[in-house]
Write a protein that holds these residues in place. Structure first.
Motif, mmCIF file in Angstrom:
data_model
loop_
_atom_site.group_PDB
_atom_site.id
_atom_site.type_symbol
_atom_site.label_atom_id
_atom_site.label_comp_id
_atom_site.label_asym_id
_atom_site.label_seq_id
_atom_site.Cartn_x
_atom_site.Cartn_y
_atom_site.Cartn_z
ATOM 1 N N ALA A 398 -0.760 10.347 13.322
ATOM 2 C CA ALA A 398 -1.593 9.583 12.388
ATOM 3 C C ALA A 398 -0.726 8.642 11.562
ATOM 4 O O ALA A 398 0.335 9.026 11.073
ATOM 5 N N GLU A 399 -1.171 7.405 11.418
ATOM 6 C CA GLU A 399 -0.431 6.433 10.626
ATOM 7 C C GLU A 399 -1.060 6.300 9.238
ATOM 8 O O GLU A 399 -2.289 6.397 9.092
ATOM 9 N N PRO A 400 -0.263 6.096 8.210
ATOM 10 C CA PRO A 400 -0.806 5.954 6.850
ATOM 11 C C PRO A 400 -1.763 4.766 6.754
ATOM 12 O O PRO A 400 -1.607 3.754 7.433
ATOM 13 N N LEU A 401 -2.765 4.916 5.905
ATOM 14 C CA LEU A 401 -3.698 3.837 5.630
ATOM 15 C C LEU A 401 -3.395 3.274 4.251
ATOM 16 O O LEU A 401 -3.505 3.970 3.245
ATOM 17 N N TYR A 402 -2.979 2.014 4.214
ATOM 18 C CA TYR A 402 -2.601 1.346 2.969
ATOM 19 C C TYR A 402 -3.794 0.565 2.422
ATOM 20 O O TYR A 402 -4.467 -0.164 3.166
ATOM 21 N N ARG A 403 -4.047 0.700 1.125
ATOM 22 C CA ARG A 403 -5.145 -0.016 0.481
ATOM 23 C C ARG A 403 -4.621 -0.719 -0.776
ATOM 24 O O ARG A 403 -3.709 -0.226 -1.445
ATOM 25 N N LEU A 404 -5.247 -1.838 -1.104
ATOM 26 C CA LEU A 404 -4.980 -2.539 -2.358
ATOM 27 C C LEU A 404 -6.290 -2.620 -3.137
ATOM 28 O O LEU A 404 -7.292 -3.133 -2.623
ATOM 29 N N LEU A 405 -6.295 -2.120 -4.363
ATOM 30 C CA LEU A 405 -7.464 -2.182 -5.229
ATOM 31 C C LEU A 405 -7.168 -3.173 -6.348
ATOM 32 O O LEU A 405 -6.148 -3.024 -7.041
ATOM 33 N N ASN A 502 4.875 -6.054 7.259
ATOM 34 C CA ASN A 502 3.628 -6.332 6.556
ATOM 35 C C ASN A 502 2.610 -5.243 6.863
ATOM 36 O O ASN A 502 2.287 -5.000 8.031
ATOM 37 N N VAL A 503 2.085 -4.587 5.838
ATOM 38 C CA VAL A 503 1.081 -3.549 6.055
ATOM 39 C C VAL A 503 -0.283 -3.935 5.483
ATOM 40 O O VAL A 503 -1.308 -3.435 5.942
ATOM 41 N N VAL A 504 -0.330 -4.805 4.487
ATOM 42 C CA VAL A 504 -1.591 -5.352 3.979
ATOM 43 C C VAL A 504 -1.374 -6.806 3.591
ATOM 44 O O VAL A 504 -0.426 -7.108 2.863
ATOM 45 N N THR A 505 -2.237 -7.693 4.061
ATOM 46 C CA THR A 505 -2.283 -9.071 3.584
ATOM 47 C C THR A 505 -3.723 -9.341 3.175
ATOM 48 O O THR A 505 -4.623 -9.285 4.017
ATOM 49 N N GLN A 506 -3.941 -9.592 1.873
ATOM 50 C CA GLN A 506 -5.300 -9.668 1.358
ATOM 51 C C GLN A 506 -5.523 -10.962 0.575
ATOM 52 O O GLN A 506 -4.761 -11.283 -0.320
ATOM 53 N N VAL A 523 -8.870 -3.068 2.585
ATOM 54 C CA VAL A 523 -8.215 -2.247 3.585
ATOM 55 C C VAL A 523 -7.482 -3.132 4.573
ATOM 56 O O VAL A 523 -8.017 -4.146 5.025
ATOM 57 N N ALA A 524 -6.268 -2.737 4.909
ATOM 58 C CA ALA A 524 -5.504 -3.497 5.898
ATOM 59 C C ALA A 524 -6.164 -3.375 7.252
ATOM 60 O O ALA A 524 -6.655 -2.328 7.626
ATOM 61 N N ASN A 525 -6.156 -4.469 8.015
ATOM 62 C CA ASN A 525 -6.683 -4.421 9.371
ATOM 63 C C ASN A 525 -5.735 -3.654 10.265
ATOM 64 O O ASN A 525 -4.545 -3.698 10.091
#
Length: 525
Positions: A398-405, A502-506, A523-525
């Motif tokens: 399982a890979e980590p799920l990175y989020r930006l709030l 790059n793990v999230v580009t928002q 949520v990162a794609n």
């Protein structure tokens, strides 16, 4: 040809269903049952996809329940039963004979001479094959053979030794037994995949439908994203139906191309992008790029690295899907003529070829493979494949799920807070070397990120690296303060990196007015 008897009962039971039904039990290796797609309104014909020759190597995922699913389901929607060929031993004519069309998506392991013979017998007796290749040096499993070479039957610059440059273990592997250099595609189908490598090209050079057995009906534009063309070597057997635009130069080649990329300036001389051929009672079709066939739903992990794959929606681009499905319909329709000389369609001329394209005199522009594989990866041994890849017996990690709030609109005159949230970690797992920044189109950095000690940097750029520790539930959170350039307004991007990846580009909006919107979970794609 008809649907194999063992599937008649399944189809009969599903005649009352109103949607295409896909088997929910998927195999993970060649020893497992293959997935299948049963049509709701069967036309009595069947299509078999090859999945024995590294169709899932590297970033490829060319399987009917993965990144070729749009294509496969489109075929099934026209009434065909669809499944995959999976064996641990070489396939034979008997494995193919009950299917109307055999589709070969971008093979990366060479066909054994016995498999070439099986395909010739299959077509001569009424079967049809669809060869889907790619640009030269698309060597996804780094075994020195790419799809154009596999389809042609010989390696570029290695005609006299198909194992040139291989280690002893590679040469002695089962995969390389029974391999002989041949010009079998040209000898039997009058066509040869070129070594050229063209970049992102949209072509409208489509042959009229009345001159293509109606295959190009409804087709006006076809796209290529790093592909090759085909040289016509025998016009009595082969014909181009889609070509490249005229006036191509080296600026139109694929960036990493190892030679000039464009061979004859585009047009008909460059060779056909999509083509058809006739052999005995059967037929063949060809296309020089897998991009028009793929979709954005990969199933498996990269067999070398174990990373999640990224594929793209090419099947729905332009008229790609229409062309591909029309080709399958034509392939499945048996006709009496033995060559194009017996029909009213116009015939091509022999394609001009460079000296480096002749099998015995072909050259290898650079040493292969294009990069060294990981020490743990052996393309010829599935036991070395990463977890979650086709052929591996291990589930993916399982890979980590990175989020930006963050606020939907960020003010450029005060401090804004962004919350970094990572889920799917092990309890108390530490993630290090995380950085956060903001930029506008062109890459200009537009934010100062507060340091851990509370101070602020003097220039705009990424934050200093920081770490995050997961709690007992495997979730880590951290609040980061940012100040944006007061001279910047409009569209911008937040970007989160880990180990410089790059793990999230928002996307965000920078505004002068202070507007507090509801917190958005990005949520990162």
């Amino acid at each position: 040809m008809k649907i194999p008897n063992k599937f008649i009962a399944i189809i009969t039971m599903l005649l009352c269903v109103n949607i295409v039904s896909v088997s929910t039990t998927y195999a993970e290796g060649l020893d497992d049952p293959a997935p299948e797609i049963v049509p709701t309104q069967p036309n009595g014909q069947s299509v078999l996809f090859d999945n024995m020759h590294a169709q899932t190597a590297g970033q490829a995922d060319w399987v009917i329940d993965g990144a070729f699913s749009d294509f496969a389901e489109g075929i099934a929607s026209r009434g065909y039963y669809v499944t995959e060929l999976r064996k641990t031993t070489p396939f034979t004519w008997q494995d193919l004979q009950n299917y109307d069309v055999f589709i070969i998506p971008e093979a990366n392991i060479p066909f054994k001479k016995s498999e070439q013979d099986a395909m010739i017998a299959y077509v001569e007796n009424g079967g049809s094959i669809f060869f889907i290749s790619d640009h030269y040096n698309a060597d996804r499993n780094k075994n020195r053979w790419d799809s154009s070479e596999v389809m042609n039957g010989y390696r570029r610059g290695a005609y006299t030794d198909p194992t040139k440059g291989m280690s002893v273990s590679e040469k002695n592997s089962n995969a390389m037994q029974g391999i002989a250099s041949t010009d079998w595609l040209s000898d039997n189908f009058g066509i040869r995949f070129r070594y050229n490598a063209l970049g992102d090209i949209k072509t409208t050079a489509v042959v009229n439908a009345q001159d293509t057995f109606n295959i190009t009906t409804g087709v006006s534009t076809v796209t290529m994203h790093a592909g090759s063309t085909l040289a016509i070597t025998n016009p009595q057997q082969a014909k181009g139906i889609v070509h490249m635009p005229n006036g191509l130069t080296t600026t139109h080649k694929w960036g990493p191309s190892v030679d000039q990329g464009v061979y004859h300036g585009g047009g008909i001389a460059e060779g056909a992008y999509a083509a058809i051929a006739k052999l005995g009672a059967g037929k063949a079709a060809f296309i020089g790029d897998s991009s028009p066939v793929e979709d954005a739903t990969p199933k498996y992990r990269n067999e070398e690295t174990g990373k999640i794959k990224k594929t793209y929606d090419g099947f729905t681009d332009a008229d790609n899907g229409t062309l591909l499905l029309n080709m399958v319909d034509w392939l499945a329709n048996q006709e009496d003529y033995q060559s194009f000389m017996e029909t009213n369609i116009s015939r091509d001329t022999v394609s001009p070829q460079l000296a480096i394209e002749e099998p015995l005199h072909s050259t290898e522009p650079q040493q292969e493979p294009w990069s060294n594989p990981l020490p743990t990866y052996r393309w010829y041994e599935a036991t070395s494949f990463a977890a979650g890849s086709f052929g591996s017996s291990e589930l993916p990690i399982a890979e980590p799920l990175y989020r930006l709030l963050h606020n939907a609109i960020m003010a450029n005159h005060t401090t804004e807070t962004v919350t970094v949230k990572i889920e799917g970690l092990q309890p108390n797992q530490m993630i290090t070397d995380i950085t956060l920044g903001a930029y506008i189109t062109g890459g200009q950095q537009i934010a100062k990120v507060q340091n851990i000690n509370g101070s602020w940097p003097t220039s705009y750029g990424y934050s200093t690296p920081f770490s995050m520790l997961a709690n007992a539930q495997g979730v880590a959170t951290k609040q980061i303060n940012m100040q944006f350039n007061p001279n910047i307004t409009g569209q911008a991007n937040l970007r989160l990196r880990q180990n410089k990846n790059n793990v999230v580009t928002q996307a965000i909006t920078i505004s002068v007015a202070k507007q507090r919107e509801a917190i958005q979970d990005k949520v990162a794609n």
